[in-house]
Design a protein around this motif. Structure first.
Motif, PDB file in Angstrom:
ATOM      1  N   LEU A  74      -9.318   5.658  -6.575  1.00 43.09           N
ATOM      2  CA  LEU A  74      -7.921   6.102  -6.574  1.00 43.09           C
ATOM      3  C   LEU A  74      -7.815   7.495  -5.941  1.00 43.09           C
ATOM      4  CD1 LEU A  74      -5.543   5.486  -9.542  1.00 43.09           C
ATOM      5  CD2 LEU A  74      -5.390   7.596  -8.254  1.00 43.09           C
ATOM      6  N   LEU A  75      -8.767   8.351  -6.265  1.00 44.79           N
ATOM      7  CA  LEU A  75      -8.766   9.699  -5.681  1.00 44.79           C
ATOM      8  C   LEU A  75      -9.017   9.646  -4.176  1.00 44.79           C
ATOM      9  CD1 LEU A  75     -10.618  12.240  -7.977  1.00 44.79           C
ATOM     10  CD2 LEU A  75      -8.389  12.493  -6.890  1.00 44.79           C
ATOM     11  N   THR A  76      -9.902   8.740  -3.753  1.00 45.92           N
ATOM     12  CA  THR A  76     -10.160   8.593  -2.323  1.00 45.92           C
ATOM     13  C   THR A  76      -8.880   8.144  -1.615  1.00 45.92           C
ATOM     14  OG1 THR A  76     -12.432   7.995  -2.831  1.00 45.92           O
ATOM     15  CG2 THR A  76     -11.663   7.481  -0.627  1.00 45.92           C
ATOM     16  N   PHE A  77      -8.191   7.203  -2.248  1.00 45.86           N
ATOM     17  CA  PHE A  77      -6.910   6.739  -1.705  1.00 45.86           C
ATOM     18  C   PHE A  77      -5.926   7.911  -1.616  1.00 45.86           C
ATOM     19  CE2 PHE A  77      -2.641   4.936  -2.641  1.00 45.86           C
ATOM     20  CZ  PHE A  77      -2.516   4.069  -1.572  1.00 45.86           C
ATOM     21  N   ARG A  82       0.834  -1.191   0.000  1.00 46.81           N
ATOM     22  CA  ARG A  82       0.000   0.000   0.000  1.00 46.81           C
ATOM     23  C   ARG A  82       0.879   1.257   0.000  1.00 46.81           C
ATOM     24  NH1 ARG A  82      -2.609   3.583   3.175  1.00 46.81           N
ATOM     25  NH2 ARG A  82      -4.792   4.008   2.710  1.00 46.81           N
ATOM     26  N   ARG A  83       1.940   1.210   0.773  1.00 49.00           N
ATOM     27  CA  ARG A  83       2.860   2.348   0.850  1.00 49.00           C
ATOM     28  C   ARG A  83       3.528   2.583  -0.510  1.00 49.00           C
ATOM     29  NH1 ARG A  83       7.736   3.256   1.127  1.00 49.00           N
ATOM     30  NH2 ARG A  83       8.315   1.070   1.160  1.00 49.00           N
ATOM     31  N   GLU A  84       3.966   1.481  -1.115  1.00 49.71           N
ATOM     32  CA  GLU A  84       4.604   1.517  -2.426  1.00 49.71           C
ATOM     33  C   GLU A  84       3.657   2.153  -3.457  1.00 49.71           C
ATOM     34  OE1 GLU A  84       5.481  -2.101  -5.292  1.00 49.71           O
ATOM     35  OE2 GLU A  84       6.288  -2.488  -3.283  1.00 49.71           O
ATOM     36  N   LEU A  85       2.418   1.712  -3.383  1.00 50.88           N
ATOM     37  CA  LEU A  85       1.390   2.223  -4.272  1.00 50.88           C
ATOM     38  C   LEU A  85       1.160   3.708  -4.026  1.00 50.88           C
ATOM     39  CD1 LEU A  85      -0.532   1.006  -6.266  1.00 50.88           C
ATOM     40  CD2 LEU A  85      -2.127   0.557  -4.402  1.00 50.88           C
ATOM     41  N   GLY A  86       1.090   4.075  -2.773  1.00 50.11           N
ATOM     42  CA  GLY A  86       0.900   5.476  -2.406  1.00 50.11           C
ATOM     43  C   GLY A  86       1.995   6.337  -2.999  1.00 50.11           C
ATOM     44  N   GLU A  87       3.216   5.844  -2.939  1.00 47.35           N
ATOM     45  CA  GLU A  87       4.318   6.635  -3.489  1.00 47.35           C
ATOM     46  C   GLU A  87       4.191   6.791  -4.996  1.00 47.35           C
ATOM     47  OE1 GLU A  87       7.836   4.840  -1.924  1.00 47.35           O
ATOM     48  OE2 GLU A  87       7.434   5.612   0.097  1.00 47.35           O
ATOM     49  N   ALA A  88       3.747   5.724  -5.656  1.00 44.45           N
ATOM     50  CA  ALA A  88       3.559   5.804  -7.115  1.00 44.45           C
ATOM     51  C   ALA A  88       2.449   6.807  -7.441  1.00 44.45           C
ATOM     52  CB  ALA A  88       3.219   4.430  -7.687  1.00 44.45           C
ATOM     53  N   VAL A  89       1.349   6.747  -6.690  1.00 47.89           N
ATOM     54  CA  VAL A  89       0.259   7.711  -6.901  1.00 47.89           C
ATOM     55  C   VAL A  89       0.806   9.122  -6.750  1.00 47.89           C
ATOM     56  CG1 VAL A  89      -1.904   8.610  -5.937  1.00 47.89           C
ATOM     57  CG2 VAL A  89      -1.596   6.148  -6.167  1.00 47.89           C
ATOM     58  N   TRP A  90       1.576   9.303  -5.689  1.00 50.12           N
ATOM     59  CA  TRP A  90       2.082  10.634  -5.418  1.00 50.12           C
ATOM     60  C   TRP A  90       3.037  11.127  -6.504  1.00 50.12           C
ATOM     61  CZ3 TRP A  90      -0.973  13.068  -2.581  1.00 50.12           C
ATOM     62  CH2 TRP A  90      -0.656  14.359  -2.185  1.00 50.12           C
ATOM     63  N   ARG A  91       3.930  10.235  -6.995  1.00 51.78           N
ATOM     64  CA  ARG A  91       4.844  10.643  -8.074  1.00 51.78           C
ATOM     65  C   ARG A  91       4.072  11.054  -9.319  1.00 51.78           C
ATOM     66  NH1 ARG A  91       7.887   6.218  -6.308  1.00 51.78           N
ATOM     67  NH2 ARG A  91       7.224   4.941  -8.083  1.00 51.78           N
ATOM     68  N   VAL A  92       3.023  10.312  -9.646  1.00 50.06           N
ATOM     69  CA  VAL A  92       2.222  10.660 -10.836  1.00 50.06           C
ATOM     70  C   VAL A  92       1.543  12.010 -10.638  1.00 50.06           C
ATOM     71  CG1 VAL A  92       0.199  10.040 -12.215  1.00 50.06           C
ATOM     72  CG2 VAL A  92       1.826   8.275 -11.576  1.00 50.06           C
ATOM     73  N   ILE A  93       0.971  12.223  -9.442  1.00 50.08           N
ATOM     74  CA  ILE A  93       0.289  13.494  -9.178  1.00 50.08           C
ATOM     75  C   ILE A  93       1.264  14.665  -9.273  1.00 50.08           C
ATOM     76  CG2 ILE A  93      -0.799  14.861  -7.333  1.00 50.08           C
ATOM     77  CD1 ILE A  93      -2.244  12.257  -6.476  1.00 50.08           C
ATOM     78  N   ARG A  94       2.450  14.499  -8.686  1.00 50.40           N
ATOM     79  CA  ARG A  94       3.427  15.587  -8.690  1.00 50.40           C
ATOM     80  C   ARG A  94       3.950  15.875 -10.086  1.00 50.40           C
ATOM     81  NH1 ARG A  94       5.741  17.042  -3.775  1.00 50.40           N
ATOM     82  NH2 ARG A  94       6.753  18.654  -4.976  1.00 50.40           N
ATOM     83  N   SER A  95       4.176  14.814 -10.879  1.00 59.10           N
ATOM     84  CA  SER A  95       4.808  15.052 -12.184  1.00 59.10           C
ATOM     85  C   SER A  95       3.795  15.380 -13.262  1.00 59.10           C
ATOM     86  CB  SER A  95       5.653  13.842 -12.593  1.00 59.10           C
ATOM     87  OG  SER A  95       4.821  12.699 -12.722  1.00 59.10           O
ATOM     88  N   ARG A  96       2.576  14.844 -13.165  1.00 56.43           N
ATOM     89  CA  ARG A  96       1.646  15.037 -14.282  1.00 56.43           C
ATOM     90  C   ARG A  96       0.304  15.607 -13.875  1.00 56.43           C
ATOM     91  NH1 ARG A  96       2.322   9.348 -17.269  1.00 56.43           N
ATOM     92  NH2 ARG A  96       3.584   8.857 -15.428  1.00 56.43           N
ATOM     93  N   GLY A  97       0.138  15.885 -12.596  1.00 62.76           N
ATOM     94  CA  GLY A  97      -1.144  16.464 -12.168  1.00 62.76           C
ATOM     95  C   GLY A  97      -2.125  15.385 -11.774  1.00 62.76           C
ATOM     96  N   VAL A  98      -3.072  15.777 -10.939  1.00 62.92           N
ATOM     97  CA  VAL A  98      -3.983  14.812 -10.341  1.00 62.92           C
ATOM     98  C   VAL A  98      -4.910  14.182 -11.390  1.00 62.92           C
ATOM     99  CG1 VAL A  98      -5.640  16.599  -9.688  1.00 62.92           C
ATOM    100  CG2 VAL A  98      -5.584  14.467  -8.413  1.00 62.92           C
ATOM    101  N   ASP A  99      -5.205  14.903 -12.470  1.00 68.32           N
ATOM    102  CA  ASP A  99      -6.123  14.353 -13.467  1.00 68.32           C
ATOM    103  C   ASP A  99      -5.492  13.253 -14.302  1.00 68.32           C
ATOM    104  OD1 ASP A  99      -8.360  16.012 -12.907  1.00 68.32           O
ATOM    105  OD2 ASP A  99      -7.045  17.623 -13.576  1.00 68.32           O
ATOM    106  N   SER A 100      -4.148  13.217 -14.305  1.00 66.99           N
ATOM    107  CA  SER A 100      -3.477  12.156 -15.051  1.00 66.99           C
ATOM    108  C   SER A 100      -3.343  10.888 -14.227  1.00 66.99           C
ATOM    109  CB  SER A 100      -2.085  12.621 -15.479  1.00 66.99           C
ATOM    110  OG  SER A 100      -2.211  13.768 -16.265  1.00 66.99           O
ATOM    111  N   ALA A 101      -3.718  10.955 -12.974  1.00 65.35           N
ATOM    112  CA  ALA A 101      -3.543   9.793 -12.111  1.00 65.35           C
ATOM    113  C   ALA A 101      -4.657   8.775 -12.370  1.00 65.35           C
ATOM    114  CB  ALA A 101      -3.528  10.229 -10.645  1.00 65.35           C
ATOM    115  N   SER A 102      -4.527   8.052 -13.471  1.00 69.60           N
ATOM    116  CA  SER A 102      -5.470   6.985 -13.790  1.00 69.60           C
ATOM    117  C   SER A 102      -4.895   5.660 -13.304  1.00 69.60           C
ATOM    118  CB  SER A 102      -5.684   6.912 -15.296  1.00 69.60           C
ATOM    119  OG  SER A 102      -4.468   6.543 -15.916  1.00 69.60           O
ATOM    120  N   ILE A 103      -5.734   4.633 -13.297  1.00 69.24           N
ATOM    121  CA  ILE A 103      -5.255   3.322 -12.884  1.00 69.24           C
ATOM    122  C   ILE A 103      -4.086   2.898 -13.770  1.00 69.24           C
ATOM    123  CG2 ILE A 103      -5.911   0.872 -12.762  1.00 69.24           C
ATOM    124  CD1 ILE A 103      -8.414   1.688 -11.448  1.00 69.24           C
ATOM    125  N   ARG A 104      -4.190   3.190 -15.073  1.00 69.30           N
ATOM    126  CA  ARG A 104      -3.134   2.773 -15.988  1.00 69.30           C
ATOM    127  C   ARG A 104      -1.799   3.480 -15.689  1.00 69.30           C
ATOM    128  NH1 ARG A 104      -3.947   3.179 -22.365  1.00 69.30           N
ATOM    129  NH2 ARG A 104      -5.993   3.776 -21.542  1.00 69.30           N
TER     130      ARG A 104
END
Lengths: 201, 201
Positions: B56-59, B11-33
């Motif tokens: 994903l957004l709730t997470f 879960r932590r690993e996943l959280g970090e990936a979510v966060w990297r995507v949000i920081r680099s490409r914005g929250v709207d790009s954070a899709s499951i893919r």
């Protein structure tokens, strides 16, 4: 015979259909298809006016601005400048069903602007208009001697605009949490805190 | 061998990936893919954790709450209660890149809650948490004698919460309009206006 029909008249007709859909089914249901059906138009005819839901939302937002402007110019302002300012600000706040619908359009429009770059410029325009309105009300209070001396107007305008939009956001997100009474009291308290006659309560 | 892998670690690993995507490409790009690709997981593996972008957004929003809580509990509060309150509120405001990213997640989450009924309850929870935080800071100021007598705490909590969320909304919508300096000054001015020692300026 579309050419014989007055453009403004059709636009008004369309605006009313958009508004009926928003009021009865919520802003998210206002798609090109539902608005066309409500107006009794073909979706193709509607596409002369807008080609996407973003454009439809922009149109709805323009309507909100026009509706607020119409109400503001129809006001009969009380002599007391503090009351006059309060009366005007009430027109911007979600204090009844009509203004709640407008508020929901505003938030849906802002939320769409977050993800649709074509809405950024129209959103900024509305945002600046509201900031100017916040500043103008403070200047009016100042001219009438109802603003404590020494306040920084730019900062106070940010604070008032922030508060107004925060209240609007909270009401749009959770329509039944705050009563219109509470919203009015929060604004009144804020204006009191700026007023030298109120002793900064 | 997913069963051998510690759930919290994944879960932590996943959280970090979510966060990297949000920081680099914005929250709207954070899709499951995109999150699956960033984490080096298959989209199928990711679907054990969430099945839609709303989840994903709730997470991501849960992560924001955890991040803020971690920062708050790591603070070394100054002795002056007014400074201590200000320091805590600063953790909630978009004053640097990290908190701006958190703020964008909050607004994207709120915007999604407007149209996705499954997000209403999680959104209300976050909203209540922030309202309680606003009220708790006022109570703290009160206990320390830094709140004007006679204020209605419920009203003041609405006003402070409204202001905080208004500033957050304005910054998320137009990241370059207000500097962190201005945001801090607006908050400081608001706290001054509640403070008996500041004479209600």
């Amino acid at each position: 015979m579309p050419k014989l029909v007055d453009h403004e008249e059709r636009r008004r007709e369309l605006g009313e259909a958009v508004w009926r859909v928003i009021r009865s089914r919520g802003v998210d249901s206002a798609s090109i298809r539902t608005v066309a059906r409500e107006a009794g138009w073909s979706p193709g005819a509607l596409r002369h006016y807008f080609t996407s839901q973003s454009e439809l939302l922009t149109f709805a937002m323009q309507m909100v601005v026009e509706r607020i402007e119409a109400r503001l110019s129809a006001l009969d302002p009380p002599a007391d400048p503090r009351r006059a300012v309060e009366q005007r600000l009430h027109e911007l706040l979600p204090l009844d069903e009509e203004r709640r619908a407008e508020n929901e359009v505003w938030l849906a429009f802002a939320a769409r602007a977050l993800v649709d770059p074509r809405l950024r410029a129209p959103h900024e325009e509305v945002d600046e208009e509201l900031r100017r309105a916040a500043r103008a009300t403070l200047e009016e209070l100042g001219s009438a001697g109802r603003l404590r001396p020494g306040l920084e107007l730019d900062l106070e305008a940010e604070r008032l605009h922030g508060l107004l939009d925060g209240l609007a956001l909270h009401t749009a997100m959770r329509p039944n949490r705050m009563s219109p009474e509470v919203i009015r009291s929060v604004l009144a308290r804020h204006l009191d805190s700026l007023d030298p006659d109120e002793g900064g309560r």
